[in-house]
Design a protein around this motif. Structure first.
Motif, PDB file in Angstrom:
ATOM      1  N   LEU A 169       0.830  -1.205   0.000  1.00  0.00           N
ATOM      2  CA  LEU A 169       0.000   0.000   0.000  1.00  0.00           C
ATOM      3  C   LEU A 169       0.865   1.255   0.000  1.00  0.00           C
ATOM      4  O   LEU A 169       0.609   2.197  -0.766  1.00  0.00           O
ATOM      5  N   ARG A 170       1.884   1.297   0.866  1.00  0.00           N
ATOM      6  CA  ARG A 170       2.764   2.481   0.923  1.00  0.00           C
ATOM      7  C   ARG A 170       3.449   2.729  -0.420  1.00  0.00           C
ATOM      8  O   ARG A 170       3.522   3.859  -0.911  1.00  0.00           O
ATOM      9  N   LYS A 171       3.957   1.655  -1.036  1.00  0.00           N
ATOM     10  CA  LYS A 171       4.645   1.808  -2.323  1.00  0.00           C
ATOM     11  C   LYS A 171       3.698   2.365  -3.388  1.00  0.00           C
ATOM     12  O   LYS A 171       4.102   3.182  -4.220  1.00  0.00           O
ATOM     13  N   THR A 172       2.446   1.912  -3.360  1.00  0.00           N
ATOM     14  CA  THR A 172       1.471   2.405  -4.335  1.00  0.00           C
ATOM     15  C   THR A 172       1.175   3.887  -4.107  1.00  0.00           C
ATOM     16  O   THR A 172       1.064   4.666  -5.061  1.00  0.00           O
ATOM     17  N   PRO A 217      -8.025   4.357  -8.029  1.00  0.00           N
ATOM     18  CA  PRO A 217      -8.304   2.916  -8.055  1.00  0.00           C
ATOM     19  C   PRO A 217      -7.156   2.033  -7.553  1.00  0.00           C
ATOM     20  O   PRO A 217      -7.378   1.110  -6.777  1.00  0.00           O
ATOM     21  N   ALA A 218      -5.922   2.304  -7.981  1.00  0.00           N
ATOM     22  CA  ALA A 218      -4.787   1.467  -7.571  1.00  0.00           C
ATOM     23  C   ALA A 218      -4.570   1.519  -6.064  1.00  0.00           C
ATOM     24  O   ALA A 218      -4.302   0.495  -5.419  1.00  0.00           O
ATOM     25  N   VAL A 219      -4.688   2.724  -5.488  1.00  0.00           N
ATOM     26  CA  VAL A 219      -4.530   2.887  -4.039  1.00  0.00           C
ATOM     27  C   VAL A 219      -5.708   2.257  -3.309  1.00  0.00           C
ATOM     28  O   VAL A 219      -5.531   1.572  -2.291  1.00  0.00           O
ATOM     29  N   LYS A 220      -6.891   2.476  -3.841  1.00  0.00           N
ATOM     30  CA  LYS A 220      -8.102   1.968  -3.193  1.00  0.00           C
ATOM     31  C   LYS A 220      -8.097   0.445  -3.094  1.00  0.00           C
ATOM     32  O   LYS A 220      -8.492  -0.135  -2.076  1.00  0.00           O
ATOM     33  N   GLU A 221      -7.632  -0.229  -4.157  1.00  0.00           N
ATOM     34  CA  GLU A 221      -7.580  -1.696  -4.140  1.00  0.00           C
ATOM     35  C   GLU A 221      -6.657  -2.198  -3.037  1.00  0.00           C
ATOM     36  O   GLU A 221      -6.992  -3.117  -2.279  1.00  0.00           O
ATOM     37  N   LYS A 222      -5.464  -1.601  -2.934  1.00  0.00           N
ATOM     38  CA  LYS A 222      -4.493  -2.034  -1.911  1.00  0.00           C
ATOM     39  C   LYS A 222      -4.999  -1.703  -0.509  1.00  0.00           C
ATOM     40  O   LYS A 222      -4.778  -2.464   0.437  1.00  0.00           O
ATOM     41  N   LEU A 223      -5.695  -0.564  -0.383  1.00  0.00           N
ATOM     42  CA  LEU A 223      -6.242  -0.171   0.917  1.00  0.00           C
ATOM     43  C   LEU A 223      -7.340  -1.146   1.356  1.00  0.00           C
ATOM     44  O   LEU A 223      -7.391  -1.553   2.524  1.00  0.00           O
ATOM     45  N   ASN A 224      -8.194  -1.559   0.431  1.00  0.00           N
ATOM     46  CA  ASN A 224      -9.258  -2.507   0.764  1.00  0.00           C
ATOM     47  C   ASN A 224      -8.712  -3.877   1.145  1.00  0.00           C
ATOM     48  O   ASN A 224      -9.248  -4.549   2.028  1.00  0.00           O
ATOM     49  N   LEU A 225      -7.638  -4.308   0.484  1.00  0.00           N
ATOM     50  CA  LEU A 225      -7.005  -5.580   0.850  1.00  0.00           C
ATOM     51  C   LEU A 225      -6.448  -5.514   2.264  1.00  0.00           C
ATOM     52  O   LEU A 225      -6.554  -6.471   3.043  1.00  0.00           O
ATOM     53  N   LEU A 226      -5.842  -4.363   2.623  1.00  0.00           N
ATOM     54  CA  LEU A 226      -5.314  -4.199   3.975  1.00  0.00           C
ATOM     55  C   LEU A 226      -6.458  -4.214   4.990  1.00  0.00           C
ATOM     56  O   LEU A 226      -6.347  -4.834   6.052  1.00  0.00           O
ATOM     57  N   LYS A 227      -7.561  -3.550   4.671  1.00  0.00           N
ATOM     58  CA  LYS A 227      -8.711  -3.510   5.584  1.00  0.00           C
ATOM     59  C   LYS A 227      -9.278  -4.905   5.823  1.00  0.00           C
ATOM     60  O   LYS A 227      -9.614  -5.272   6.952  1.00  0.00           O
ATOM     61  N   GLU A 228      -9.368  -5.712   4.758  1.00  0.00           N
ATOM     62  CA  GLU A 228      -9.858  -7.088   4.904  1.00  0.00           C
ATOM     63  C   GLU A 228      -8.939  -7.885   5.819  1.00  0.00           C
ATOM     64  O   GLU A 228      -9.383  -8.657   6.666  1.00  0.00           O
ATOM     65  N   THR A 229      -7.632  -7.705   5.658  1.00  0.00           N
ATOM     66  CA  THR A 229      -6.666  -8.430   6.471  1.00  0.00           C
ATOM     67  C   THR A 229      -6.766  -8.025   7.935  1.00  0.00           C
ATOM     68  O   THR A 229      -6.682  -8.861   8.834  1.00  0.00           O
ATOM     69  N   ILE A 230      -6.945  -6.723   8.178  1.00  0.00           N
ATOM     70  CA  ILE A 230      -7.103  -6.220   9.555  1.00  0.00           C
ATOM     71  C   ILE A 230      -8.331  -6.856  10.205  1.00  0.00           C
ATOM     72  O   ILE A 230      -8.273  -7.336  11.338  1.00  0.00           O
ATOM     73  N   GLU A 231      -9.455  -6.867   9.478  1.00  0.00           N
ATOM     74  CA  GLU A 231     -10.690  -7.430  10.024  1.00  0.00           C
ATOM     75  C   GLU A 231     -10.545  -8.916  10.323  1.00  0.00           C
ATOM     76  O   GLU A 231     -10.949  -9.394  11.385  1.00  0.00           O
ATOM     77  N   ASP A 232      -9.944  -9.666   9.386  1.00  0.00           N
ATOM     78  CA  ASP A 232      -9.767 -11.104   9.588  1.00  0.00           C
ATOM     79  C   ASP A 232      -8.867 -11.380  10.781  1.00  0.00           C
ATOM     80  O   ASP A 232      -9.121 -12.283  11.579  1.00  0.00           O
TER      81      ASP A 232
END
Length: 482
Positions: A169-172, A217-232
């Motif tokens: 996410l940071r790199k993006t 879009p590119a940032v949003k996709e990586k941010l959503n993946l991080l959010k899913e991981t946090i929730e799980d």
């Protein structure tokens, strides 16, 4: 109530697809290649056909999951992208102006409609049938191997997943705004999961407050993946581990917690069979299943290409009875002899050692007897008795009070002489050159389709993940060969 999905409804805007989605688009080619109505037929009995509110087409729901696997995005993003990506809408057979589903519907579809469905064999069989009909598969060889997938619930690896997601996410972000390096929260330099979660939450909060950046879009996709991981991680890292996952070993001093997918693939790189097991299972015992499934899917097999793990006595006897050859370097220590199935320990080829039914690896080994004197040598494997004392499977395996726990195999100097002679033939040497192909296929599954880590819990969900990932790579391979 269930209504079968129709082709794209007439719309004043339908002609846009011909302008925007080119003939060589991957999704257009997949739609042209395969009739997805078999999904409707398979899931028909899971819906009420004459009562209630009309349900979303199972074909379209399945296609959403396929898109998610092909492009490795979250549920939220695959739905969001299908709102504006015309190739997605074309693939989903939607009218250009048609609205999308709620992303939560995908979770319900997986849990309610796909549960207890043999999706793995169904999808592999479908793609192999297409490959055979198109004349793509000409060889009579299958290449066999196993690849491991990490469980989501391993608490020691959760922090690594969070760090990797936040790093990407940071790199993006830096690609679009290099000055954000000064605005990032301070990284967690400890190995404490709670602190890493706090860091990721703060990173999420700051980026979401910056709409001009998080809406890219590119940032949003990586941010959503991080959010899913946090929730799980928040929901599961303090609970017991995935009950179906087990500890496996990649080498003598390297282990993982998760699953194994045992694969069979033709020389044309089309996967013909797959069996998902827990991580501690050996590779060799799964060969009969892989061979049987491949044959049921229409593959005529006269050669099996693998490694030493597949040269057990039973496998060689099975293949010999079918006039098939095993192109694998003989390993004489893996013959199980006449032991009962419940007494068998699995051989781990990577560590060159045995693993007990509970998943514990031997801590050392010793060989007894002299070479070339007409008697059998014995290879003895020693296990950690401290683990045996508290093992849930110790009954009938470990004798209370014993100071050692061993497992022995006979090494006979005349064993498998026919296989030893076969290894020197030109045919063996030529066929052995194809084994690298399955390593590349394993890499494709992991690196391009998210198969390095389970997206959910339990072996049923792992089989579902494997089914869709293998379906995707097989379709791509068939299209390339066509």
């Amino acid at each position: 109530m269930l209504v079968q999905q129709q082709k794209i409804q007439f719309s004043a805007y339908s002609s846009l697809y011909d302008l925007i989605v080119p003939e060589d688009n991957l999704l257009r080619k997949i739609n042209d290649l395969i009739d997805f109505s078999f999904i409707y037929d398979e899931l028909l009995n899971r819906y009420c056909t004459n009562n209630g509110r009309a349900a979303e087409s199972p074909v379209r729901m399945f296609k959403y999951l396929l898109l998610k696997t092909i492009y490795t995005v979250s549920d939220v993003d695959v739905v969001d992208r299908s709102r504006f990506d015309m190739s997605f809408k074309y693939f989903l057979e939607m009218a250009p102006e048609e609205d999308v589903i709620n992303s939560s519907s995908l979770t319900k579809f997986r849990k309610l409609r796909l549960k207890d469905t043999d999706l793995l064999n169904l999808l592999i069989s479908k793609t192999v049938t297409i490959a055979v009909e198109k004349g793509i598969i000409r060889s009579k060889s299958i290449i066999v191997d196993a690849t491991h997938t990490l469980s989501r619930s391993n608490p020691f690896l959760a922090i690594e997943v969070l760090r990797e997601r936040s790093k990407v996410l940071r790199k993006t972000v830096y690609l679009f705004d290099d000055q954000w390096k000064e605005r990032m929260p301070e990284k967690n330099n400890t190995n404490e999961l709670e602190k890493e979660l706090a860091y990721c939450k703060e990173l999420e909060r700051r980026l979401e407050n910056e709409q001009s950046l998080s809406s890219i879009p590119a940032v949003k996709e990586k941010l959503n993946l991080l959010k899913e991981t946090i929730e799980d991680t928040q929901e599961n890292f303090t609970l017991s581990k995935d009950p179906d996952a087990k500890m496996g070993h990649k080498s003598a001093d390297s282990s993982f917690f998760g699953y194994k997918t045992h694969l069979a693939m033709t020389e044309e790189r089309v996967i013909t069979a797959a069996v998902v097991t827990s991580g501690e299972k050996g590779d060799g015992p799964e060969l009969p299943k892989l061979l049987e499934i491949s044959q049921e899917n229409g593959i005529d097999v006269d050669t099996i290409i693998g490694d030493g793990a597949y040269t057990g006595k039973k496998n060689l006897k099975l293949t010999s009875g079918q006039n098939s050859k095993v192109v694998a370097r003989l390993n004489v220590t893996i013959a199980q002899g006449t032991r009962k199935d419940e007494d068998k320990f699995d051989y781990n080829k990577d560590a060159d050692s045995f693993v007990c039914p509970a998943g514990h690896m031997a801590i050392r080994k010793a060989r007894q007897g002299k070479k070339n004197v007409g008697t059998n040598q014995i290879q003895t494997y020693y296990f950690d008795v401290e683990k045996c004392k508290t093992c849930s499977l110790k009954e009938g395996c470990y004798k209370e009070g014993a100071k050692t726990k061993t497992y022995s195999v006979s090494i006979r100097s005349d064993l498998h002489q026919e296989q030893i002679d076969f290894q020197e033939t030109d045919y063996y040497k030529e066929k052995a050159k194809h084994r690298y192909k399955i390593e590349a296929k394993n890499s494709e599954l992991k690196n391009l389709h998210g198969y390095d880590r389970a997206i959910s819990y339990g072996i049923t969900n792992m089989q579902m993940q494997g089914a869709i990932a293998i379906f995707a790579v097989n379709l791509k391979r068939i299209l390339k060969l066509m």
